[in-house]
Design a protein around this motif. Sequence first.
Motif, PDB file in Angstrom:
ATOM      1  N   PHE A  47       0.871  -1.170   0.000  1.00  0.00           N
ATOM      2  CA  PHE A  47       0.000   0.000   0.000  1.00  0.00           C
ATOM      3  C   PHE A  47       0.913   1.226   0.000  1.00  0.00           C
ATOM      4  N   PHE A  48       0.510   2.314  -0.676  1.00  0.00           N
ATOM      5  CA  PHE A  48       1.468   3.390  -0.921  1.00  0.00           C
ATOM      6  C   PHE A  48       2.008   4.020   0.364  1.00  0.00           C
ATOM      7  N   ASP A  49       1.170   4.157   1.410  1.00  0.00           N
ATOM      8  CA  ASP A  49       1.687   4.706   2.660  1.00  0.00           C
ATOM      9  C   ASP A  49       2.645   3.731   3.341  1.00  0.00           C
ATOM     10  N   GLU A  50       2.388   2.457   3.141  1.00  0.00           N
ATOM     11  CA  GLU A  50       3.284   1.421   3.655  1.00  0.00           C
ATOM     12  C   GLU A  50       4.638   1.502   2.939  1.00  0.00           C
ATOM     13  N   ALA A  51       4.608   1.716   1.623  1.00  0.00           N
ATOM     14  CA  ALA A  51       5.849   1.892   0.874  1.00  0.00           C
ATOM     15  C   ALA A  51       6.615   3.110   1.368  1.00  0.00           C
ATOM     16  N   LEU A  52       5.893   4.188   1.706  1.00  0.00           N
ATOM     17  CA  LEU A  52       6.545   5.382   2.240  1.00  0.00           C
ATOM     18  C   LEU A  52       7.239   5.074   3.561  1.00  0.00           C
ATOM     19  N   MET A  53       6.560   4.341   4.462  1.00  0.00           N
ATOM     20  CA  MET A  53       7.178   3.996   5.742  1.00  0.00           C
ATOM     21  C   MET A  53       8.452   3.191   5.530  1.00  0.00           C
ATOM     22  N   LEU A  54       8.427   2.255   4.592  1.00  0.00           N
ATOM     23  CA  LEU A  54       9.601   1.445   4.312  1.00  0.00           C
ATOM     24  C   LEU A  54      10.726   2.286   3.728  1.00  0.00           C
ATOM     25  N   ALA A  55      10.392   3.186   2.806  1.00  0.00           N
ATOM     26  CA  ALA A  55      11.413   4.038   2.206  1.00  0.00           C
ATOM     27  C   ALA A  55      12.066   4.942   3.252  1.00  0.00           C
ATOM     28  N   ILE A  56      11.262   5.519   4.141  1.00  0.00           N
ATOM     29  CA  ILE A  56      11.823   6.364   5.205  1.00  0.00           C
ATOM     30  C   ILE A  56      12.683   5.526   6.140  1.00  0.00           C
ATOM     31  N   GLY A  57      12.180   4.366   6.540  1.00  0.00           N
ATOM     32  CA  GLY A  57      12.916   3.522   7.469  1.00  0.00           C
ATOM     33  C   GLY A  57      14.223   3.023   6.901  1.00  0.00           C
ATOM     34  N   ARG A  58      14.266   2.780   5.599  1.00  0.00           N
ATOM     35  CA  ARG A  58      15.495   2.306   4.968  1.00  0.00           C
ATOM     36  C   ARG A  58      16.539   3.401   4.823  1.00  0.00           C
ATOM     37  N   ASP A  59      16.124   4.556   4.323  1.00  0.00           N
ATOM     38  CA  ASP A  59      17.087   5.543   3.829  1.00  0.00           C
ATOM     39  C   ASP A  59      17.032   6.910   4.488  1.00  0.00           C
ATOM     40  N   PRO A  69       5.290  10.921  12.576  1.00  0.00           N
ATOM     41  CA  PRO A  69       6.364  10.673  13.535  1.00  0.00           C
ATOM     42  C   PRO A  69       7.154   9.416  13.152  1.00  0.00           C
ATOM     43  N   PRO A  70       8.176   9.048  13.937  1.00  0.00           N
ATOM     44  CA  PRO A  70       9.140   8.039  13.458  1.00  0.00           C
ATOM     45  C   PRO A  70       8.829   6.578  13.764  1.00  0.00           C
ATOM     46  N   VAL A  71       7.836   6.231  14.589  1.00  0.00           N
ATOM     47  CA  VAL A  71       7.703   4.837  15.021  1.00  0.00           C
ATOM     48  C   VAL A  71       7.425   3.889  13.854  1.00  0.00           C
ATOM     49  N   ALA A  72       6.463   4.200  13.004  1.00  0.00           N
ATOM     50  CA  ALA A  72       6.134   3.304  11.892  1.00  0.00           C
ATOM     51  C   ALA A  72       7.316   3.137  10.942  1.00  0.00           C
ATOM     52  N   PRO A  73       8.002   4.217  10.513  1.00  0.00           N
ATOM     53  CA  PRO A  73       9.200   4.016   9.685  1.00  0.00           C
ATOM     54  C   PRO A  73      10.289   3.203  10.386  1.00  0.00           C
ATOM     55  N   LEU A  74      10.454   3.424  11.695  1.00  0.00           N
ATOM     56  CA  LEU A  74      11.456   2.661  12.444  1.00  0.00           C
ATOM     57  C   LEU A  74      11.142   1.172  12.408  1.00  0.00           C
ATOM     58  N   LEU A  75       9.883   0.812  12.677  1.00  0.00           N
ATOM     59  CA  LEU A  75       9.497  -0.597  12.641  1.00  0.00           C
ATOM     60  C   LEU A  75       9.652  -1.186  11.240  1.00  0.00           C
ATOM     61  N   ALA A  76       9.263  -0.416  10.221  1.00  0.00           N
ATOM     62  CA  ALA A  76       9.407  -0.893   8.846  1.00  0.00           C
ATOM     63  C   ALA A  76      10.879  -1.126   8.510  1.00  0.00           C
ATOM     64  N   GLY A  77      11.735  -0.201   8.921  1.00  0.00           N
ATOM     65  CA  GLY A  77      13.161  -0.358   8.653  1.00  0.00           C
ATOM     66  C   GLY A  77      13.754  -1.563   9.372  1.00  0.00           C
ATOM     67  N   LEU A  78      13.350  -1.774  10.627  1.00  0.00           N
ATOM     68  CA  LEU A  78      13.854  -2.918  11.387  1.00  0.00           C
ATOM     69  C   LEU A  78      13.407  -4.235  10.759  1.00  0.00           C
ATOM     70  N   MET A  79      12.142  -4.312  10.358  1.00  0.00           N
ATOM     71  CA  MET A  79      11.651  -5.536   9.725  1.00  0.00           C
ATOM     72  C   MET A  79      12.377  -5.801   8.411  1.00  0.00           C
ATOM     73  N   ASP A  80      12.694  -4.732   7.689  1.00  0.00           N
ATOM     74  CA  ASP A  80      13.403  -4.910   6.424  1.00  0.00           C
ATOM     75  C   ASP A  80      14.850  -5.343   6.652  1.00  0.00           C
ATOM     76  N   LEU A  81      15.445  -4.915   7.756  1.00  0.00           N
ATOM     77  CA  LEU A  81      16.786  -5.405   8.094  1.00  0.00           C
ATOM     78  C   LEU A  81      16.751  -6.897   8.396  1.00  0.00           C
ATOM     79  N   LEU A  82      15.704  -7.344   9.081  1.00  0.00           N
ATOM     80  CA  LEU A  82      15.582  -8.764   9.415  1.00  0.00           C
ATOM     81  C   LEU A  82      15.346  -9.623   8.176  1.00  0.00           C
ATOM     82  N   ALA A  83      14.507  -9.129   7.266  1.00  0.00           N
ATOM     83  CA  ALA A  83      14.165  -9.902   6.068  1.00  0.00           C
ATOM     84  C   ALA A  83      13.974  -8.926   4.911  1.00  0.00           C
ATOM     85  N   PRO A  84      15.062  -8.524   4.256  1.00  0.00           N
ATOM     86  CA  PRO A  84      14.969  -7.509   3.199  1.00  0.00           C
ATOM     87  C   PRO A  84      13.978  -7.903   2.105  1.00  0.00           C
ATOM     88  N   GLY A  85      13.056  -6.994   1.826  1.00  0.00           N
ATOM     89  CA  GLY A  85      12.102  -7.200   0.751  1.00  0.00           C
ATOM     90  C   GLY A  85      10.968  -8.144   1.060  1.00  0.00           C
TER      91      GLY A  85
END
Length: 488
Positions: A47-59, A69-85
């Motif tokens: 979902f496009f807002d979900e993609a935004l959270m992932l993009a912020i959390g990654r980069d 605020p930062p919690v959702a991007p932080l969680l998205a970034g952490l999950m992507d570190l655990l299992a990229p993509g």
Amino acid sequence: MIATEAPTVVATPAPRPLHRLARWPVGIVAALVAAAHLAVAWMPGWFFDEALMLAIGRDHLDWGSADQPPVAPLLAGLMDLLAPGNVLVLRLPAIAATAATVLLAALIARELGGDRRAQTLTAIAQGTGTWLAIGGHWTTPYTLEPVTWLALGWLLVRWWRVRDDRLLVVLGVVVGVGAQTKFQILLLAAVLLLSVLVLGPRAMLRRPQLWAGAGIAAVIAAPTLVWQALNGWPQLRMGPVVASEAGYLYGGLTGVAIGMIAAAGVLGGPLVLYGLWRLVRDPAFVELRHLALTTVVLYALFSVTLGRPYYLAGLYGLLAAVGTVGLQRRREAGHTRMRWFAWPAAAASAAAAIAVMPLSLTMSSPAVADTVSAATVQAYDALPAEQRARTAVMAESYIYAAYLDVAAPQDALPPAMSSNRSYGWFTPPTDDVDTVLYLGSTADELRPWFADVRPVGRAGTDAQLWLATGRLAPWGEFWPSLRHLDVQ
């Protein structure tokens, strides 16, 4: 002997007795809700807002961004570190939060005096809400928000029952964490305080622990609020933007007002309305009437300002709990007229929730993201190598920019840019970048700043690719003037 007056003792109300927690039925409901979301969460696409959270959390992770605020991007970034993509792993925090709301709603019903049946019915109402069914597995701020609102509601109701002032300190922690998740909880807290001032129990306002909790909330929320202050408070400008979108997204004021009730679900909607009525009319809930006033004020405010239909989602479980306990009291008093309402409505609500869940698949289909990213990669690769080294990739909207960041093959494109929403507040390119490959319906925003802007291809039916060359001014000079929050 001089007689002395005995000291006055202020009696603390005895805690009301509780029914046992309906562990098995409530646990089964929570497990079924989690399983239903897991069943659709593994499907590819964002979902496009979900993609935004992932993009912020990654980069671009920071203490804040323009509209979140930062919690959702932080969680998205952490999950992507655990299992990229891996989209399923990305969504696990949202699914856990959604399942937790079911448990919290049942706990609120228990604190209100709800028996096994009332707790179970409340859990079903919370778990089958229409909005929850559609988006309960997206790792976005508005999916994570209800768990903080319901935690706050449970603390308030438990304090009402046991008068343990330590709960007011914990309440401050919840508000602070909620503010780092989505800013609306600050509005909720402010309206709650005013409602308590008007309707009571005013004794709460005299508790030092409440104000200690407020201080803790301020400390926890401070980093993201400071970020907003340093960046010109872009969040405060989101209200008119959201209102401008309400007409074509929801049908204006009428659509928003109806949507905030419909989002509670087939069972939740009637229980929410009945719960409001019980808060106002039931003498047993006289010290909780501030919850009704808070709901009405927020409902009116979000309707008049043309907010989102899901803005009240964090209150549905609380009000449904009051409604189910009200039904229980009618049953205990021998009133049987509504005896057969609950369980058929619960079954219908579950069926409706299952029916709308596939909508999330169409809203997070990878088709658009894959199409625009493939076309952009092809156009970027077609540039001469020396020019590619000096070329940024930019999108008209944050949606396209986020899709490029999460859907394009790794290292196929530089990090995407956009002047829209959160992307507009990210650091612009360095001045050795003098060319932009632009994705959007028009590249008019670049024309004053580049000598030549020409089309170079299409990216699906709604977007075109443009190449802007010959930058006329430093990025730092014109980038702030391009920033905007509306999605064009």
